[in-house]
Motif scaffolding. Structure first.
Motif, PDB file in Angstrom:
ATOM      1  N   ARG A  28     -13.035  -1.593   0.600  1.00 33.99           N
ATOM      2  CA  ARG A  28     -11.965  -0.641   0.933  1.00 33.99           C
ATOM      3  C   ARG A  28     -11.972  -0.319   2.430  1.00 33.99           C
ATOM      4  N   VAL A  29     -13.176  -0.128   2.993  1.00 34.54           N
ATOM      5  CA  VAL A  29     -13.286   0.153   4.434  1.00 34.54           C
ATOM      6  C   VAL A  29     -12.752  -1.041   5.232  1.00 34.54           C
ATOM      7  N   GLN A  30     -13.108  -2.266   4.813  1.00 33.34           N
ATOM      8  CA  GLN A  30     -12.635  -3.463   5.513  1.00 33.34           C
ATOM      9  C   GLN A  30     -11.123  -3.578   5.423  1.00 33.34           C
ATOM     10  N   LYS A  31     -10.546  -3.271   4.261  1.00 30.23           N
ATOM     11  CA  LYS A  31      -9.091  -3.349   4.094  1.00 30.23           C
ATOM     12  C   LYS A  31      -8.401  -2.310   4.989  1.00 30.23           C
ATOM     13  N   MET A  32      -8.972  -1.089   5.056  1.00 27.08           N
ATOM     14  CA  MET A  32      -8.415  -0.059   5.940  1.00 27.08           C
ATOM     15  C   MET A  32      -8.452  -0.538   7.396  1.00 27.08           C
ATOM     16  N   THR A  33      -9.566  -1.161   7.766  1.00 25.92           N
ATOM     17  CA  THR A  33      -9.719  -1.665   9.135  1.00 25.92           C
ATOM     18  C   THR A  33      -8.676  -2.740   9.427  1.00 25.92           C
ATOM     19  N   ASP A  34      -8.532  -3.691   8.508  1.00 22.87           N
ATOM     20  CA  ASP A  34      -7.555  -4.773   8.699  1.00 22.87           C
ATOM     21  C   ASP A  34      -6.136  -4.221   8.804  1.00 22.87           C
ATOM     22  N   ASP A  35      -5.792  -3.259   7.934  1.00 26.10           N
ATOM     23  CA  ASP A  35      -4.452  -2.665   7.967  1.00 26.10           C
ATOM     24  C   ASP A  35      -4.203  -1.942   9.292  1.00 26.10           C
ATOM     25  N   THR A  36      -5.200  -1.213   9.758  1.00 27.44           N
ATOM     26  CA  THR A  36      -5.050  -0.459  11.005  1.00 27.44           C
ATOM     27  C   THR A  36      -4.901  -1.403  12.194  1.00 27.44           C
ATOM     28  N   ILE A  37      -5.695  -2.452  12.232  1.00 32.63           N
ATOM     29  CA  ILE A  37      -5.611  -3.406  13.338  1.00 32.63           C
ATOM     30  C   ILE A  37      -4.273  -4.141  13.313  1.00 32.63           C
ATOM     31  N   SER A  38      -3.754  -4.455  12.124  1.00 29.79           N
ATOM     32  CA  SER A  38      -2.445  -5.112  12.066  1.00 29.79           C
ATOM     33  C   SER A  38      -1.347  -4.148  12.523  1.00 29.79           C
ATOM     34  N   GLU A  39      -1.502  -2.850  12.274  1.00 28.39           N
ATOM     35  CA  GLU A  39      -0.554  -1.852  12.772  1.00 28.39           C
ATOM     36  C   GLU A  39      -0.585  -1.803  14.305  1.00 28.39           C
ATOM     37  N   VAL A  40      -1.775  -1.858  14.896  1.00 30.03           N
ATOM     38  CA  VAL A  40      -1.905  -1.893  16.360  1.00 30.03           C
ATOM     39  C   VAL A  40      -1.200  -3.132  16.907  1.00 30.03           C
TER      40      VAL A  40
END
Length: 186
Positions: free
Chosen positions: A160-172
């Motif tokens: 879940r933490v990795q998915k949150m990280t990936d989603d946030t980086i794709s938003e950036v």
């Protein structure tokens, strides 16, 4: 401390990194005047560095002009120096306690340098997100080691933490692409 509260805190911190990134790229000039353009300018005032908006009012009297009204007459030189040294490519014109800042047309070279600055801001945001991820992963490893959560729960939380990280980086990356398109538009 439950693992769920930890995830909410990590999400909040990642959103904070995105908000800081949005603020940074809002200050990049795209050819039209915006008072946000001078947000990164720090003025040497009264023995410390303070944001420009704490020593002056910033206005947009015309689409291609900024106005800065310095409150303390003795600070005009420091404000002028800070704007010139801010790496924004601006040259203020001093008019008493006011500064007029004409915004020159962006040439191709300046547009490319602004895109480069935007990429630097994006990288800074990604590094902040990765630090949040690292903190979350370290917390999960510690909780697993201490026996607070099991190995399966730890793996699920890590995913879940990795998915949150990936989603946030794709938003950036998405925000960066939008800003880059806006800057390069003639």
């Amino acid at each position: 401390m439950t693992a769920e509260v930890d995830l909410n805190d990590l999400k909040r911190r990642m959103e904070g990194a995105i908000n800081a990134f949005k603020h940074d790229i809002a200050s990049l000039r795209t050819g039209r005047a915006s008072s946000n353009l001078l947000d990164p300018v720090q003025v040497e005032a009264y023995g410390s560095r303070v944001p420009l908006n704490q020593v002056a009012n910033i206005t947009v009297p015309e689409p291609r002009m900024l106005g800065v009204s310095v409150w303390d007459k003795s600070m005009v030189g420091a404000v002028d120096r800070a704007i010139r040294e801010s790496n924004l490519g601006l040259n203020p014109i001093i008019d008493g306690q006011n500064l007029r800042i004409p915004l020159p047309e962006l040439n191709e070279e300046r547009r490319k340098s602004l895109v480069k600055i935007a990429h630097d801001y994006a990288e800074k945001a990604k590094v902040a997100v990765r630090h949040v991820r690292r903190d979350g992963m370290d917390g999960l490893k510690k909780a697993e080691k201490d026996g607070v959560i099991g190995q399966d729960e730890s793996r699920a939380q890590s995913d879940r933490v990795q998915k949150m990280t990936d989603d946030t980086i794709s938003e950036v990356d998405r925000l960066l692409a939008e800003k880059e398109k806006e800057i390069m538009q003639v």
